[in-house]
Design an enzyme around this catalytic site. Structure first.
Site, PDB file in Angstrom:
ATOM      1  N   HIS A 119       0.838  -1.204   0.000  1.00 57.43           N
ATOM      2  CA  HIS A 119       0.000   0.000   0.000  1.00 57.43           C
ATOM      3  C   HIS A 119       0.873   1.254   0.000  1.00 57.43           C
ATOM      4  CE1 HIS A 119      -4.066  -1.752   1.543  1.00 57.43           C
ATOM      5  NE2 HIS A 119      -3.531  -2.473   0.585  1.00 57.43           N
ATOM      6  N   TYR A 144      -9.033   5.169   7.748  1.00 60.88           N
ATOM      7  CA  TYR A 144      -9.233   5.457   9.168  1.00 60.88           C
ATOM      8  C   TYR A 144     -10.300   6.542   9.237  1.00 60.88           C
ATOM      9  CZ  TYR A 144      -4.822   3.044  10.258  1.00 60.88           C
ATOM     10  OH  TYR A 144      -3.826   2.107  10.407  1.00 60.88           O
ATOM     11  N   PRO A 163      -4.103   0.315  19.139  1.00 60.52           N
ATOM     12  CA  PRO A 163      -3.814  -0.218  17.812  1.00 60.52           C
ATOM     13  C   PRO A 163      -3.898   0.784  16.656  1.00 60.52           C
ATOM     14  CG  PRO A 163      -5.975  -0.935  18.545  1.00 60.52           C
ATOM     15  CD  PRO A 163      -5.346  -0.231  19.700  1.00 60.52           C
ATOM     16  N   LYS A 211       1.165  -0.218  15.355  1.00 60.80           N
ATOM     17  CA  LYS A 211       2.562  -0.287  15.793  1.00 60.80           C
ATOM     18  C   LYS A 211       2.914  -1.528  16.626  1.00 60.80           C
ATOM     19  CE  LYS A 211       4.062   3.256  13.863  1.00 60.80           C
ATOM     20  NZ  LYS A 211       4.292   2.705  12.550  1.00 60.80           N
ATOM     21  N   TYR A 246       4.007   6.633  10.558  1.00 61.97           N
ATOM     22  CA  TYR A 246       3.201   5.464  10.171  1.00 61.97           C
ATOM     23  C   TYR A 246       4.075   4.378   9.545  1.00 61.97           C
ATOM     24  CZ  TYR A 246      -0.865   2.787   8.756  1.00 61.97           C
ATOM     25  OH  TYR A 246      -1.801   1.777   8.626  1.00 61.97           O
TER      26      TYR A 246
HETATM   27  P1  FAD Z   1       2.043 -11.942  21.676  1.00 61.51           P
HETATM   28  O1  FAD Z   1       1.629 -11.966  20.267  1.00 61.51           O
HETATM   29  O2  FAD Z   1       1.008 -11.644  22.712  1.00 61.51           O
HETATM   30  O3  FAD Z   1       2.721 -13.341  21.987  1.00 61.51           O
HETATM   31  C1  FAD Z   1       3.001 -13.770  23.300  1.00 61.51           C
HETATM   32  C2  FAD Z   1       2.945 -15.277  23.340  1.00 61.51           C
HETATM   33  O4  FAD Z   1       3.315 -15.718  24.649  1.00 61.51           O
HETATM   34  C3  FAD Z   1       1.548 -15.830  23.095  1.00 61.51           C
HETATM   35  O5  FAD Z   1       1.591 -16.846  22.121  1.00 61.51           O
HETATM   36  C4  FAD Z   1       1.105 -16.354  24.446  1.00 61.51           C
HETATM   37  O6  FAD Z   1       0.222 -17.462  24.337  1.00 61.51           O
HETATM   38  C5  FAD Z   1       2.434 -16.738  25.067  1.00 61.51           C
HETATM   39  N1  FAD Z   1       2.423 -16.749  26.527  1.00 61.51           N
HETATM   40  C6  FAD Z   1       1.770 -15.928  27.371  1.00 61.51           C
HETATM   41  N2  FAD Z   1       2.007 -16.262  28.647  1.00 61.51           N
HETATM   42  C7  FAD Z   1       2.836 -17.324  28.618  1.00 61.51           C
HETATM   43  C8  FAD Z   1       3.429 -18.120  29.625  1.00 61.51           C
HETATM   44  N3  FAD Z   1       3.211 -17.873  30.925  1.00 61.51           N
HETATM   45  N4  FAD Z   1       4.218 -19.150  29.257  1.00 61.51           N
HETATM   46  C9  FAD Z   1       4.461 -19.393  27.930  1.00 61.51           C
HETATM   47  N5  FAD Z   1       3.910 -18.676  26.925  1.00 61.51           N
HETATM   48  C10 FAD Z   1       3.100 -17.634  27.268  1.00 61.51           C
HETATM   49  N6  FAD Z   1      -1.552  -4.618  16.884  1.00 61.51           N
HETATM   50  C11 FAD Z   1      -1.708  -3.926  15.787  1.00 61.51           C
HETATM   51  O7  FAD Z   1      -0.746  -3.298  15.335  1.00 61.51           O
HETATM   52  N7  FAD Z   1      -2.935  -3.927  15.159  1.00 61.51           N
HETATM   53  C12 FAD Z   1      -4.016  -4.658  15.631  1.00 61.51           C
HETATM   54  O8  FAD Z   1      -5.076  -4.666  15.045  1.00 61.51           O
HETATM   55  C13 FAD Z   1      -3.869  -5.387  16.785  1.00 61.51           C
HETATM   56  N8  FAD Z   1      -4.902  -6.109  17.296  1.00 61.51           N
HETATM   57  C14 FAD Z   1      -4.714  -6.793  18.466  1.00 61.51           C
HETATM   58  C15 FAD Z   1      -5.765  -7.516  19.035  1.00 61.51           C
HETATM   59  C16 FAD Z   1      -5.613  -8.197  20.255  1.00 61.51           C
HETATM   60  C17 FAD Z   1      -6.772  -8.971  20.864  1.00 61.51           C
HETATM   61  C18 FAD Z   1      -4.348  -8.145  20.902  1.00 61.51           C
HETATM   62  C19 FAD Z   1      -4.152  -8.869  22.246  1.00 61.51           C
HETATM   63  C20 FAD Z   1      -3.303  -7.442  20.317  1.00 61.51           C
HETATM   64  C21 FAD Z   1      -3.472  -6.757  19.095  1.00 61.51           C
HETATM   65  N9  FAD Z   1      -2.431  -6.036  18.503  1.00 61.51           N
HETATM   66  C22 FAD Z   1      -2.599  -5.339  17.384  1.00 61.51           C
HETATM   67  C23 FAD Z   1      -1.125  -5.989  19.052  1.00 61.51           C
HETATM   68  C24 FAD Z   1      -0.203  -6.999  18.373  1.00 61.51           C
HETATM   69  O9  FAD Z   1      -0.923  -8.118  17.979  1.00 61.51           O
HETATM   70  C25 FAD Z   1       0.848  -7.312  19.398  1.00 61.51           C
HETATM   71  O10 FAD Z   1       1.585  -6.130  19.625  1.00 61.51           O
HETATM   72  C26 FAD Z   1       1.774  -8.450  19.002  1.00 61.51           C
HETATM   73  O11 FAD Z   1       1.076  -9.667  19.004  1.00 61.51           O
HETATM   74  C27 FAD Z   1       2.941  -8.519  19.984  1.00 61.51           C
HETATM   75  O12 FAD Z   1       3.677  -9.687  19.758  1.00 61.51           O
HETATM   76  P2  FAD Z   1       4.384 -10.406  20.958  1.00 61.51           P
HETATM   77  O13 FAD Z   1       5.091 -11.566  20.349  1.00 61.51           O
HETATM   78  O14 FAD Z   1       5.140  -9.432  21.757  1.00 61.51           O
HETATM   79  O15 FAD Z   1       3.212 -10.898  21.927  1.00 61.51           O
HETATM   80  C1  DHB Z   2      -5.111  -3.317  11.148  1.00 59.43           C
HETATM   81  C2  DHB Z   2      -5.046  -3.072  12.485  1.00 59.43           C
HETATM   82  C3  DHB Z   2      -4.649  -1.841  12.937  1.00 59.43           C
HETATM   83  O1  DHB Z   2      -4.572  -1.595  14.249  1.00 59.43           O
HETATM   84  C4  DHB Z   2      -4.327  -0.829  12.061  1.00 59.43           C
HETATM   85  O2  DHB Z   2      -3.968   0.382  12.531  1.00 59.43           O
HETATM   86  C5  DHB Z   2      -4.374  -1.081  10.716  1.00 59.43           C
HETATM   87  C6  DHB Z   2      -4.774  -2.331  10.262  1.00 59.43           C
HETATM   88  C7  DHB Z   2      -5.549  -4.647  10.675  1.00 59.43           C
HETATM   89  O3  DHB Z   2      -5.816  -5.524  11.509  1.00 59.43           O
HETATM   90  O4  DHB Z   2      -5.643  -4.828   9.464  1.00 59.43           O
END
Ligand code: FAD
Ligand code: DHB
Length: 390
Positions: free
Chosen positions: A72, A200, A292, A296, A383
């Site tokens: 994009h 957005y 979100p 980021k 962004y």
């Molecule tokens: P996570 O993806 O949370 O991974 C952590 C892992 O550790 C998980 O698999 C979990 O099961 C595991 N874990 C937890 N506790 C334990 C334990 N005690 N022992 C072993 N394993 C464990 N970001 C965006 O930019 N846009 C979005 O639209 C967006 N939507 C989101 C929706 C939701 C519901 C959530 C929760 C987050 C969202 N985010 C979004 C944020 C983005 O997904 C996260 O920033 C990203 O997943 C971070 O990655 P991570 O690997 O740090 O953590």
């Molecule tokens: C999506 C999620 C976001 O938080 C965003 O800023 C843009 C796109 C997505 O899930 O596609």
């Protein structure tokens, strides 16, 4: 059992770190509380900065992304009948890549297993010990047995609700937090997106976002009260509300269909400082959360993994500790830039009840982006995540 780096959590941060370290000749074991099926099906983010694409390429996990992702060059911000297109590519030289976190997780798991990587799913009662001294180790339960892994370092990549951060003595961490009084209701559907680029939309009824996963799969979000249950939002109600919040042209083009997934996510800003304690390093959501709106969260998790992998590789290869000693400071600079941007973009586009002054400020912010190339460039740089950290 022994490994060089014990990694807690198989989200994007833990998996990418494991794969980057493998490329650097470093051995890891990843412990994940959930099942592989659960982790591979979780629907979350979708927009990748160029830096994240580079890291996935470096990790050798970019094959499917290169074939399937959408590039994009810009996005739209809609504001009560007006709309501005921010040309990311023209303003910064970089586009963003639209590719789901679900797919990235699958690709990284396939890459790890393809290289004989050690991933333990359904690892229960993971406990981190000894990381304030020279001999850290991690224990866990699996199949009714307790296992212990001795290691050189531990990477806490287990998300906001994980165990790693809570193992650090409270007096050693400073927590910064702001909760927002609403959430995002997200729907995934097998329908053609309303537009070729993301929209957005700030609306009197609340914020809405039109995103996508492919040319036939849409991802939409609407701002909702955090107290709402998903059951309060049958598909028809969701589509009606979305239609009312997005620009008229997009509403006319909106194709509805059954939701494949529907969930409500809270909005929160959170940072734990520092991100390192002894031989424990926190990465991704374990250390910081952004609302979100700025897309980021996933990108910060990937950036942390990149910085930590580089620091560990230099340490093992050259005995150089500099990257490890500066890990927290390096990551936090980027984290706070993203916190600021995500907070600001959320404040500009969401509905805050009874805040007439705030609404006027939102209009002034939008006018600024609409009328000033400098302001639009600053937005675009944030962004796409391309800015000088210092
Ligand atoms: P996570 O993806 O949370 O991974 C952590 C892992 O550790 C998980 O698999 C979990 O099961 C595991 N874990 C937890 N506790 C334990 C334990 N005690 N022992 C072993 N394993 C464990 N970001 C965006 O930019 N846009 C979005 O639209 C967006 N939507 C989101 C929706 C939701 C519901 C959530 C929760 C987050 C969202 N985010 C979004 C944020 C983005 O997904 C996260 O920033 C990203 O997943 C971070 O990655 P991570 O690997 O740090 O953590
Ligand atoms: C999506 C999620 C976001 O938080 C965003 O800023 C843009 C796109 C997505 O899930 O596609």
């Amino acid at each position: 059992m022994r490994t060089q780096i014990a990694i807690v959590g198989a989200g994007p941060a833990g998996l990418l770190l494991s794969q980057l370290l493998h490329k650097g000749g470093i051995d890891t074991i990843v412990l994940e509380r959930r099942s592989r099926t659960y982790v591979e099906a979780r629907i979350r983010a979708g927009v990748l900065e160029p830096g994240t694409v580079d890291l996935l390429t470096h990790a050798g996990a970019d094959g499917r992304m290169r074939r399937e992702a959408l590039i994009h060059d810009g996005l739209a911000i809609a504001f009560g009948g007006r709309i501005v297109r921010v040309d990311l590519k023209a303003l910064t030289g970089f586009p963003v890549t639209v590719y789901g976190q679900t797919e990235i997780t699958q690709d990284l798991i396939a890459a790890r297993l393809g290289h004989g990587g050690k991933l333990v799913f359904e690892a229960e009662n993971v406990a981190l010990e000894g990381f304030d001294g020279a001999h850290p180790h991690v224990s866990y339960e699996s199949g009714g047995q307790t296992h212990d892994i001795a290691c050189d370092f531990i990477a806490g990549c287990d998300g906001f609700h994980g165990v790693s951060r809570s193992c650090v003595p409270g007096s050693a961490l400073t927590l910064y937090e702001r909760e927002l009084p609403f959430g995002w209701l997200g729907v995934l559907s097998e329908t053609r997106p309303v537009d070729d680029e993301l929209i957005y939309s700030r609306n009197e009824r609340g914020f809405a976002l039109c995103s996508m996963r492919s040319k036939t799969r849409s991802r939409y979000y609407v701002q909702c009260p955090i107290s709402d249950a998903v059951e309060a939002w049958p598909d028809d109600r969701f589509w009606d509300e979305l239609r009312r919040r997005i620009p008229a042209g997009a509403a006319e083009r909106l194709v509805t269909g059954p939701s494949l997934e529907k969930s409500i996510a809270p909005l929160r800003s959170f940072v734990a400082e520092p991100m390192a304690f002894g031989r424990l390093f926190l990465a991704g959501d374990a250390a910081h959360i952004v609302p979100p709106t700025g897309a980021k969260g996933l990108n910060l998790a990937a950036a942390d993994a990149g910085v930590l992998a580089a620091g560990l590789i230099a340490y093992y290869r050259d005995g150089d500790r500099t990257g490890l000693d500066t890990y927290s400071e390096t990551c936090l600079k980027r984290v706070w830039r993203a916190e600021r941007f995500s907070w600001w973009f959320t404040a500009m586009t969401h509905r805050f009840d009874d805040d007439a002054f705030g609404r006027r400020l939102q209009t002034a912010e939008f006018d600024q982006i609409m009328g000033s190339r400098a302001a639009a460039t600053a937005f675009a740089e944030n962004y796409v995540g391309m800015f000088r950290a210092g």
